[in-house]
Scaffold this motif. Structure first.
Motif, PDB file in Angstrom:
ATOM      1  N   VAL A  73     -28.417 -16.063 -11.227  1.00  0.00           N
ATOM      2  CA  VAL A  73     -28.280 -17.230 -10.313  1.00  0.00           C
ATOM      3  C   VAL A  73     -29.548 -17.426  -9.472  1.00  0.00           C
ATOM      4  N   ALA A  74     -29.838 -16.391  -8.699  1.00  0.00           N
ATOM      5  CA  ALA A  74     -30.850 -16.333  -7.876  1.00  0.00           C
ATOM      6  C   ALA A  74     -32.225 -16.448  -8.476  1.00  0.00           C
ATOM      7  N   ALA A  97     -23.907 -30.051  -6.809  1.00  0.00           N
ATOM      8  CA  ALA A  97     -22.635 -29.390  -6.747  1.00  0.00           C
ATOM      9  C   ALA A  97     -21.690 -29.199  -7.944  1.00  0.00           C
ATOM     10  N   ARG A  98     -21.695 -30.424  -8.686  1.00  0.00           N
ATOM     11  CA  ARG A  98     -20.898 -30.309  -9.918  1.00  0.00           C
ATOM     12  C   ARG A  98     -21.331 -29.379 -10.923  1.00  0.00           C
ATOM     13  N   ARG A 100     -23.364 -26.694 -10.168  1.00  0.00           N
ATOM     14  CA  ARG A 100     -23.189 -25.312  -9.577  1.00  0.00           C
ATOM     15  C   ARG A 100     -21.767 -24.663  -9.802  1.00  0.00           C
ATOM     16  N   GLU A 101     -20.887 -25.974  -9.840  1.00  0.00           N
ATOM     17  CA  GLU A 101     -19.565 -25.355  -9.980  1.00  0.00           C
ATOM     18  C   GLU A 101     -19.294 -24.865 -11.389  1.00  0.00           C
ATOM     19  N   GLU A 104     -20.668 -21.464 -11.770  1.00  0.00           N
ATOM     20  CA  GLU A 104     -19.904 -20.137 -11.094  1.00  0.00           C
ATOM     21  C   GLU A 104     -18.670 -20.149 -12.005  1.00  0.00           C
ATOM     22  N   ILE A 105     -18.245 -21.096 -12.610  1.00  0.00           N
ATOM     23  CA  ILE A 105     -17.054 -20.676 -13.571  1.00  0.00           C
ATOM     24  C   ILE A 105     -17.409 -19.842 -14.535  1.00  0.00           C
ATOM     25  N   ASN A 107     -20.302 -17.659 -14.190  1.00  0.00           N
ATOM     26  CA  ASN A 107     -21.173 -16.784 -13.606  1.00  0.00           C
ATOM     27  C   ASN A 107     -20.168 -15.690 -12.948  1.00  0.00           C
ATOM     28  N   SER A 108     -19.211 -16.219 -12.170  1.00  0.00           N
ATOM     29  CA  SER A 108     -18.203 -15.409 -11.407  1.00  0.00           C
ATOM     30  C   SER A 108     -16.796 -15.418 -12.064  1.00  0.00           C
ATOM     31  N   PRO A 112     -18.219 -11.676 -15.202  1.00  0.00           N
ATOM     32  CA  PRO A 112     -17.811 -10.112 -14.662  1.00  0.00           C
ATOM     33  C   PRO A 112     -16.768  -9.732 -15.458  1.00  0.00           C
ATOM     34  N   GLY A 142     -11.400 -19.783 -18.661  1.00  0.00           N
ATOM     35  CA  GLY A 142     -12.839 -20.412 -18.396  1.00  0.00           C
ATOM     36  C   GLY A 142     -13.252 -21.510 -19.167  1.00  0.00           C
ATOM     37  N   ALA A 145     -11.510 -24.829 -18.606  1.00  0.00           N
ATOM     38  CA  ALA A 145     -12.043 -25.436 -17.516  1.00  0.00           C
ATOM     39  C   ALA A 145     -13.330 -26.158 -17.542  1.00  0.00           C
TER      40      ALA A 145
ATOM     41  N   GLN B  71     -15.148 -23.486  -6.310  1.00  0.00           N
ATOM     42  CA  GLN B  71     -16.181 -22.480  -6.437  1.00  0.00           C
ATOM     43  C   GLN B  71     -16.952 -22.327  -5.271  1.00  0.00           C
ATOM     44  N   ALA B  74     -20.699 -23.308  -4.973  1.00  0.00           N
ATOM     45  CA  ALA B  74     -21.088 -24.537  -5.208  1.00  0.00           C
ATOM     46  C   ALA B  74     -20.690 -25.145  -4.035  1.00  0.00           C
ATOM     47  N   ARG B 100     -29.767 -15.520  -1.992  1.00  0.00           N
ATOM     48  CA  ARG B 100     -28.939 -15.920  -2.925  1.00  0.00           C
ATOM     49  C   ARG B 100     -28.774 -14.683  -3.767  1.00  0.00           C
ATOM     50  N   SER B 108     -20.607 -12.513  -7.791  1.00  0.00           N
ATOM     51  CA  SER B 108     -20.315 -12.286  -9.109  1.00  0.00           C
ATOM     52  C   SER B 108     -20.132 -10.540  -9.423  1.00  0.00           C
TER      53      SER B 108
END
Lengths: 231, 231
Positions: A73-74, A97-98, A100-101, A104-105, A107-108, A112, A142, A145, B71, B74, B100, B108
């Motif tokens: 992500v970074a 934001a949508r 990035r949401e 992250e669903i 990514n995190s 993992p 995931g 979603a 999230q 986000a 980040r 994560s």
């Protein structure tokens, strides 16, 4: 610029797509993180990445100093800020934001919990059945979603007709799901995004089977020996 | 603005800090995700958050439409873009990337591997000892990486003398580590960051024990019955 990568790593795959979309040339440095080799455990790799993962982006800055950046992500947000064309995020804060949401669903929320280290532990303590059940649940929840979020949007991609950051996470996650034998029929919107993505050179060039460390097709087990697309 | 939160959830804690730093007023909606209650499994909560997690930020936009964002990463990036003062990210792309990077080591790299769902599964299939060993390894590895990154920077916080996004992840993760009985002596730089952070009202107001759904001090087991700081 160098990318420490493993052909099958979905986090590496995300960064490869971004580099290709932005037209950034880089040297591919393979790190074989497969359970049989575990090249990330080599003494020297701890200096490249203290957590001994891939990907790592490495470059020399304007003053000639070596820089290394970890965490997909970074890396991706950095690439997008340094090379803004084509953009990987929209302009409006809520639209960003949508995206990035969704990022992250995966990514995190998924990756993992189904990466090789987590699954190896589960297999050791719980056996193959527990591992498979866990992996299936994590991935299917995931993706469900993501499928709902994607259906609320229009366009060939997750949101609109150009690939954005969310698509760079969806395509590698579908690759992972398929490797693990997950039935993807319940996610038609995500599958359509994958088709749109893989019609683009940048996504195809980043595919695991096209990387220098991927085994030749004939060496792979049947489930993975899909034909390379002609393009 | 409403925040669906659980007092102990470290992801909720991060968002509470940001809201306090930005001076944004909000209504606190407690969601008891403890194993004994599992309020997130209630039928209606699936509409608030399809993955049945906290935090969720909810508000009405300019056109009166209800918006919900999930999230923590986000949500935090959105809050920072909508309310830029005080900033949670520096200006320069590489400095932003370094923040980040630290964020994702927690978000994560640690949190998903030691949240209640993952640990409950490990406990079920492997027993308490496997769960504790896993939790310790995941948290200590992640904190070690953060400690090294933080030591390379100057200032009272992770980077510089103002709290940034990384600090919003470090402080809740230390709270989590302490709850799990992890010895934090090996992370003096992170502990110093925590001291600097908890000297600020915004961080103190966001602390788990100060939330409306936290049990009164006398109801808590001894290890958690630390005195509320006088401020």
């Amino acid at each position: 610029m160098k990318l420490y990568s493993y052909f099958r790593s979905s986090s590496s795959y995300r960064v490869r797509i971004a580099l290709a979309l932005k037209g950034i040339r880089y040297e591919y440095v393979p790190v074989d993180i497969s359970p049989a080799v575990q090249a990330q455990r080599a003494v020297g790799y701890g200096e490249i990445h203290p957590l001994r993962q891939v990907p790592v982006l490495e470059w020399h800055d304007a003053s000639g100093r070596e820089q290394r950046l970890t965490q997909s992500v970074a890396i991706l947000e950095y690439l997008d800020e340094r090379w803004p064309t084509p953009p990987l995020l929209p302009h409006e804060p809520l639209e960003r934001a949508r995206i990035r949401e969704a990022v992250e669903i995966v990514n995190s929320g998924i990756q993992p919990l189904q990466n090789s280290k987590t699954l190896a532990l589960l297999r050791t303590v719980g056996g193959t059945e527990v591992e498979e059940c866990w992996r299936r649940e994590v991935i299917e929840q995931g993706l469900s979603a993501l499928e709902s979020l994607a259906r609320a949007n229009r366009g060939a991609f997750f949101s609109g007709d150009m690939p954005l950051l969310a698509d760079l996470f969806i395509v590698p996650q579908l690759y992972n799901a398929r490797r693990f034998g997950i039935d993807l029929a319940a996610f038609p919107r995500l599958l359509a995004i994958e088709v749109a993505a893989l019609a683009l050179d940048a996504f195809r060039l980043a595919q695991p089977e096209r990387q220098p460390d991927a085994p030749p097709v004939e060496a792979r087990p049947p489930s993975e020996a899909w034909p390379r697309s002609k393009s």
